[in-house]
Design a protein around this motif. Structure first.
Motif, PDB file in Angstrom:
ATOM      1  N   UNK A   1      41.048   7.316 -83.673  1.00 35.86           N
ATOM      2  CA  UNK A   1      40.285   6.494 -84.611  1.00 35.86           C
ATOM      3  C   UNK A   1      41.189   5.532 -85.347  1.00 35.86           C
ATOM      4  N   UNK A   2      42.369   6.006 -85.716  1.00 33.45           N
ATOM      5  CA  UNK A   2      43.320   5.145 -86.416  1.00 33.45           C
ATOM      6  C   UNK A   2      43.773   3.993 -85.559  1.00 33.45           C
ATOM      7  N   UNK A   3      44.010   4.270 -84.253  1.00 30.43           N
ATOM      8  CA  UNK A   3      44.415   3.213 -83.340  1.00 30.43           C
ATOM      9  C   UNK A   3      43.317   2.174 -83.186  1.00 30.43           C
ATOM     10  N   UNK A   4      42.066   2.680 -83.075  1.00 29.39           N
ATOM     11  CA  UNK A   4      40.953   1.752 -82.893  1.00 29.39           C
ATOM     12  C   UNK A   4      40.795   0.844 -84.102  1.00 29.39           C
ATOM     13  N   UNK A   5      40.920   1.421 -85.283  1.00 28.83           N
ATOM     14  CA  UNK A   5      40.733   0.629 -86.485  1.00 28.83           C
ATOM     15  C   UNK A   5      41.890  -0.317 -86.724  1.00 28.83           C
ATOM     16  N   UNK A   6      43.037  -0.036 -86.072  1.00 24.22           N
ATOM     17  CA  UNK A   6      44.217  -0.872 -86.274  1.00 24.22           C
ATOM     18  C   UNK A   6      44.204  -2.122 -85.404  1.00 24.22           C
TER      19      UNK A   6
ATOM     20  N   UNK B   1      49.982  -9.289 -89.807  1.00 27.18           N
ATOM     21  CA  UNK B   1      50.354  -8.546 -88.602  1.00 27.18           C
ATOM     22  C   UNK B   1      51.619  -7.732 -88.821  1.00 27.18           C
ATOM     23  N   UNK B   2      51.771  -6.701 -88.024  1.00 26.68           N
ATOM     24  CA  UNK B   2      53.020  -5.936 -88.028  1.00 26.68           C
ATOM     25  C   UNK B   2      54.124  -6.792 -87.422  1.00 26.68           C
ATOM     26  N   UNK B   3      55.353  -6.405 -87.641  1.00 27.19           N
ATOM     27  CA  UNK B   3      56.484  -7.138 -87.072  1.00 27.19           C
ATOM     28  C   UNK B   3      56.391  -7.160 -85.550  1.00 27.19           C
TER      29      UNK B   3
ATOM     30  N   UNK C   1      54.898 -10.576 -80.653  1.00 26.86           N
ATOM     31  CA  UNK C   1      54.063 -10.888 -79.487  1.00 26.86           C
ATOM     32  C   UNK C   1      53.480 -12.290 -79.617  1.00 26.86           C
ATOM     33  N   UNK C   2      52.917 -12.603 -80.782  1.00 28.98           N
ATOM     34  CA  UNK C   2      52.349 -13.934 -81.010  1.00 28.98           C
ATOM     35  C   UNK C   2      53.423 -14.998 -80.812  1.00 28.98           C
ATOM     36  N   UNK C   3      54.583 -14.766 -81.381  1.00 29.93           N
ATOM     37  CA  UNK C   3      55.666 -15.751 -81.269  1.00 29.93           C
ATOM     38  C   UNK C   3      56.122 -15.924 -79.827  1.00 29.93           C
ATOM     39  N   UNK C   4      56.123 -14.834 -79.075  1.00 28.29           N
ATOM     40  CA  UNK C   4      56.573 -14.871 -77.682  1.00 28.29           C
ATOM     41  C   UNK C   4      55.725 -15.808 -76.839  1.00 28.29           C
ATOM     42  N   UNK C   5      54.408 -15.815 -77.088  1.00 26.81           N
ATOM     43  CA  UNK C   5      53.518 -16.635 -76.261  1.00 26.81           C
ATOM     44  C   UNK C   5      53.106 -17.929 -76.968  1.00 26.81           C
ATOM     45  N   UNK C   6      53.833 -18.291 -77.999  1.00 24.98           N
ATOM     46  CA  UNK C   6      53.611 -19.561 -78.694  1.00 24.98           C
ATOM     47  C   UNK C   6      54.596 -20.608 -78.184  1.00 24.98           C
ATOM     48  N   UNK C   7      54.588 -21.780 -78.787  1.00 21.98           N
ATOM     49  CA  UNK C   7      55.543 -22.825 -78.414  1.00 21.98           C
ATOM     50  C   UNK C   7      55.317 -23.346 -77.009  1.00 21.98           C
ATOM     51  N   UNK C   8      56.362 -23.341 -76.189  1.00 22.04           N
ATOM     52  CA  UNK C   8      56.267 -23.903 -74.844  1.00 22.04           C
ATOM     53  C   UNK C   8      55.222 -23.203 -73.990  1.00 22.04           C
ATOM     54  N   UNK C   9      55.008 -21.908 -74.236  1.00 25.12           N
ATOM     55  CA  UNK C   9      53.984 -21.206 -73.456  1.00 25.12           C
ATOM     56  C   UNK C   9      52.611 -21.825 -73.718  1.00 25.12           C
ATOM     57  N   UNK C  10      52.316 -22.149 -74.957  1.00 30.04           N
ATOM     58  CA  UNK C  10      51.063 -22.817 -75.297  1.00 30.04           C
ATOM     59  C   UNK C  10      50.986 -24.173 -74.599  1.00 30.04           C
TER      60      UNK C  10
END
Length: 338
Positions: free
Chosen positions: A18-23, A246-248, A253-262
């Motif tokens: 339940x904790x994972x789902x809510x997270x 967001x957590x670190x 993850x967001x940063x990894x697929x941002x920038x040139x990937x976008x």
């Protein structure tokens, strides 16, 4: 005791699940173009990558309608009306200066090349100046080369263009059109069908993709320019509060697929649909294509030179160093990516 232990373990496990789902973090995404449009598709593809890279901890929920009209989208994301979207910098004239560098004529014939080069220049020079302050920039990109489309006649000269009424999307092409003496009106792309079908406008400046995407079956003529008559600067963005929460691990993850990937995701999609529209849809509806003559190109270059001087002065006034050198570096970066 064993039964009690087993029941406790099941209860504990249920709490963990339940904790994972809510997270799980859900991002509401907004798009002001149809869900089949290449930008909407690219946004959805980026979201799929986000969910995969985060092992399902993050996902997107595509809202059924846009939370704001195109010119208001930047502020809507800043204010949290949606979490993720995109907009055209030129839809709010005078607000963004540095980004106009990606809107000049003759930049290139591939959305991927111009988008990736633009992202590199943006990260290196523009991002530190904070012109997009208020949102978390995920990436920047451009569409394919801009073309003159119309319903009336072949446009083979600046004078031909001056005899027609055109919808444009803003940015440098707005200033260039004024300098050329053309009759143009700034309107968001989704309004094009109504403007053309009712005869309010005779034509529109668009990349190839838009004839198919906006079902502009009334278009009969296209005038192309090497590298495009213009381009358009887009920003793909996230609400900063949503990102900060967001957590670190998830920020990474967001940063990894941002920038040139976008830039690549949006650029590759645009190049693909440009080709389909040009080679299939426009052929089927009998669009006649002509390439601008050298004299027509030179007329545009003469007017654009003054606009680039004006841009450089405005950009330097807002903190950009050696603006003309940045523009030269941008063009060189595009050439390397061709």
């Amino acid at each position: 005791m064993n039964l009690r232990y087993a029941l406790g373990a099941v209860f504990s496990g249920t709490l963990m699940v339940s904790g994972l789902a809510s997270a799980q973090t859900v991002f509401n995404t907004s798009s002001w173009v149809p869900p089949t449009h290449t930008i909407s598709v690219a946004q959805a593809n980026w979201c799929s990558e986000l969910e995969k890279e985060s092992s399902g901890r993050m996902k997107c929920n595509a809202l059924p309608k846009a939370v704001a009209a195109p010119p208001g989208t930047f502020d809507a994301i800043r204010d949290g009306l949606a979490d993720i979207s995109f907009t055209v910098d030129g839809y709010t004239p005078g607000r963004f200066i540095n980004t106009q560098v990606a809107e000049f004529p003759f930049l290139g014939d591939s959305s991927v090349a111009t988008s990736v080069a633009y992202q590199r220049i943006y990260s290196k020079y523009f991002a530190p100046l904070g012109e997009h302050r208020g949102v978390k920039v995920l990436g920047v990109f451009t569409h394919g080369p801009g073309i003159i489309f119309n319903t009336k006649k072949p446009v083979t000269s600046a004078a031909d263009a001056a005899s027609l009424k055109f919808r444009i999307g803003g940015g440098n092409i707005n200033e260039l059109s004024k300098a050329m003496g053309w009759n143009t009106t700034l309107k968001p792309a989704p309004e094009s069908f109504e403007l053309l079908s009712t005869g309010v406008m005779d034509g529109t400046f668009f990349p190839d993709e838009s004839v198919a995407s906006f079902k502009l079956s009334m278009i009969r003529h296209a005038t192309t320019f090497p590298g495009g008559l213009y381009n358009t600067s887009f920003v793909f963005m996230m609400n900063p509060g949503k990102y900060d929460a967001l957590s670190a691990e998830d920020k990474a993850v967001v940063d990894k697929i941002s920038g040139e990937r976008v830039a690549r995701v949006f650029g590759e999609g645009w190049d693909k649909v440009d080709a389909v529209s040009r080679d299939t849809v426009q052929k089927a509806q009998g669009v006649q294509r002509v390439q601008a003559s050298e004299s027509f190109i030179n007329e545009v270059k003469a007017k654009q030179a003054a606009l680039e001087d004006r841009w450089a002065a405005a950009a330097e006034a807002k903190g950009l160093k050696n603006a003309k050198a940045v523009l030269a570096e941008f063009r060189a970066e595009i050439a390397k990516l061709k």
